[in-house]
Design an enzyme around this catalytic site. Structure first.
Site, PDB file in Angstrom:
ATOM      1  NE  ARG A 130      38.127  -3.029 -14.743  1.00 19.15           N
ATOM      2  CZ  ARG A 130      37.771  -2.510 -13.569  1.00 19.15           C
ATOM      3  NH1 ARG A 130      37.156  -1.342 -13.519  1.00 19.15           N
ATOM      4  NH2 ARG A 130      38.022  -3.146 -12.444  1.00 19.15           N
ATOM      5  CG  HIS A 157      36.397  -7.726 -10.371  1.00 15.71           C
ATOM      6  ND1 HIS A 157      37.711  -7.614 -10.778  1.00 15.71           N
ATOM      7  CD2 HIS A 157      36.070  -6.511  -9.838  1.00 15.71           C
ATOM      8  CE1 HIS A 157      38.139  -6.385 -10.521  1.00 15.71           C
ATOM      9  NE2 HIS A 157      37.167  -5.701  -9.937  1.00 15.71           N
ATOM     10  CD  GLN A 160      36.869  -5.881  -5.533  1.00 12.50           C
ATOM     11  OE1 GLN A 160      37.196  -5.037  -6.348  1.00 12.50           O
ATOM     12  NE2 GLN A 160      36.910  -5.658  -4.233  1.00 12.50           N
ATOM     13  CG  ASP A 252      29.102  -4.571  -7.326  1.00  8.56           C
ATOM     14  OD1 ASP A 252      29.375  -3.352  -7.309  1.00  8.56           O
ATOM     15  OD2 ASP A 252      29.414  -5.328  -8.278  1.00  8.56           O
ATOM     16  CB  CYS A 292      33.864  -4.470  -5.303  1.00 17.83           C
ATOM     17  SG  CYS A 292      32.365  -4.006  -6.177  1.00 17.83           S
ATOM     18  NE  ARG A 320      41.208  -5.310  -6.458  1.00 16.94           N
ATOM     19  CZ  ARG A 320      40.566  -4.765  -7.481  1.00 16.94           C
ATOM     20  NH1 ARG A 320      39.564  -3.941  -7.282  1.00 16.94           N
ATOM     21  NH2 ARG A 320      40.877  -5.091  -8.732  1.00 16.94           N
TER      22      ARG A 320
HETATM   23  N1   CP Z   1      36.584  -2.458  -7.433  1.00 17.44           N
HETATM   24  C1   CP Z   1      37.150  -2.115  -8.596  1.00 17.44           C
HETATM   25  O1   CP Z   1      37.490  -2.961  -9.425  1.00 17.44           O
HETATM   26  O2   CP Z   1      37.328  -0.792  -8.737  1.00 17.44           O
HETATM   27  P1   CP Z   1      37.690  -0.065 -10.102  1.00 17.44           P
HETATM   28  O3   CP Z   1      36.529  -0.250 -11.032  1.00 17.44           O
HETATM   29  O4   CP Z   1      37.886   1.390  -9.712  1.00 17.44           O
HETATM   30  O5   CP Z   1      38.934  -0.665 -10.658  1.00 17.44           O
HETATM   31  N1  NVA Z   2      29.975  -4.991 -10.844  1.00 19.21           N
HETATM   32  C1  NVA Z   2      30.696  -3.770 -11.051  1.00 19.21           C
HETATM   33  C2  NVA Z   2      32.019  -3.842 -10.380  1.00 19.21           C
HETATM   34  C3  NVA Z   2      32.903  -2.640 -10.538  1.00 19.21           C
HETATM   35  C4  NVA Z   2      34.212  -2.806  -9.852  1.00 19.21           C
HETATM   36  C5  NVA Z   2      30.858  -3.524 -12.537  1.00 19.21           C
HETATM   37  O1  NVA Z   2      31.093  -4.486 -13.277  1.00 19.21           O
HETATM   38  O2  NVA Z   2      30.717  -2.391 -12.970  1.00 19.21           O
END
Ligand code: CP
Ligand code: NVA
Length: 344
Positions: A130, A157, A160, A252, A292, A320
């Site tokens: 990540r 992502h 997701q 989102d 999400c 997930r």
């Molecule tokens: N939706 C999602 O990726 O959640 P987290 O940021 O908690 O992993």
């Molecule tokens: N768009 C958001 C998604 C988090 C799961 C981010 O990148 O923070």
């Protein structure tokens, strides 16, 4: 209020272990990376989700599929769902997760990303990242002999989107031909949803403020895929028009991780894009609400919508786990260890 019970996916006519799409995906995807959802063909996306439904239905069958496999998760950003779903997922298939918190020491700072990759591949079977920069993921993938999975970058992502469309399939039976509307920032989540929707034959409409539209490269790629799958990708700036007749309305946060400093600038721009009861009323009477998570309640979505019977946000979160287990099985060659598959 709890979300409504999902429609069970019907047991497929062809047993999963004889499904030609799943077998072809298992052969092609073994050892590969997942940097973008577009790394998979449309058939492979369908196969991954088909396997995800089976993993959800028959978790015991996969109990030893990844025995002794080691997964490292290196996260530059916070996570609840992605981290826990990967950790629980590999643990329940016999493998092990090692979490490395990179929030205070970004990847590439202490040593080059290529050198990190050349170390990791000696110890672990899969690298889950990540990151802020998408390039960090592609660079790790280019230098590692073990699969690299994008667990969220500034650009995409994919994990997701797999879980989200699996949830749509559970709810409606199929994603093909449905009208899916995303309202809000044209961000990483939006990008992966556009590509996945196109891969599954879903009509995807995206409504964003003018300066926050999705990346043109993603739009072009999504439209190419959509053409092959006979569906449509529309970009609008009017949320009301975008949700008209939609089967699913998705939003989102307007400030993704790394953009928090822009909150006061963005809040007024995104206010007309809030998903509230008035906006949901324009969607189809059977419409579901999706997010999400994490949500900034009262900003991009109201409590009345996210807590309504139309909301399937926690089903998305649950899936997930199942979708990521399916992905790990395919990328790590795990199906060979599942008796029903190895007997074929
Ligand atoms: N939706 C999602 O990726 O959640 P987290 O940021 O908690 O992993
Ligand atoms: N768009 C958001 C998604 C988090 C799961 C981010 O990148 O923070």
């Amino acid at each position: 209020m709890a979300s409504k019970v999902l429609t069970e996916q019907p047991v497929p006519a062809v047993p999963i272990q004889q499904d030609p799409d799943v077998l072809a995906a298992a052969t092609r995807m073994a050892g590969e990376d997942l940097c973008s959802i577009a790394d998979l063909s449309s058939a492979e996306v369908r196969a991954t989700m088909k396997l995800g439904h089976d993993v959800k239905r028959n978790p015991r069958d996969y109990r030893h599929a990844l025995d002794a496999k080691q997964m490292v998760l290196m996260f530059e950003k916070a996570s609840l769902r992605t981290r826990l779903a990967f950790e629980a997922g590999i643990n329940t298939m016999g493998g092990n997760a090692i979490f490395v918190d990179q929030t205070s020491s970004p990847l590439g700072e202490r040593e080059t990303i290529a050198d990190v990759a050349r170390n990791l591949e000696r110890w672990v079977d899969v690298i889950v990242l990540r990151t802020y920069a998408h390039d960090t993921i592609t660079e790790m993938a280019a230098n590692s002999r073990v699969p690299v999975i994008n667990a969220l970058s500034d650009f995409e992502h994919p994990c997701q989107a797999l879980a989200d469309f699996m949830t749509i399939e559970e709810h409606f039976g199929t994603a093909k031909g449905l009208n899916f509307t995303y309202v809000g920032d044209g961000n990483n989540v939006c990008h992966s949803l556009m590509l996945t929707g196109a891969q599954l034959g879903t009509n995807v409409t995206v409504a964003t403020p003018r300066s926050y539209s999705p990346d043109i490269e993603i739009v072009t790629k999504a439209r190419e895929i959509a053409e092959a799958n006979r569906c449509e990708i529309r970009l609008l700036q009017d949320p009301q028009a975008a949700v008209e007749g939609a089967d699913a309305v998705y939003t989102d946060v307007c400030v993704s991780m790394g953009f928090e400093h822009e909150l006061t600038k963005r809040q007024p721009i995104f206010r007309p894009f809030q998903v509230n009861e008035a906006l949901m009323a324009r969607a189809s009477s059977r419409a579901v609400f999706m997010h999400c998570l994490p949500a900034r309640r009262g900003e991009e979505v109201t409590d009345a919508v996210i807590d309504s019977l139309q909301s399937i946000v926690f089903d998305q979160a649950e899936n997930r786990l199942h979708a990521q287990k399916a992905l790990l099985l395919l990328l790590l060659g795990g199906l060979a260890n599942v008796a029903a598959f190895s007997e074929q």
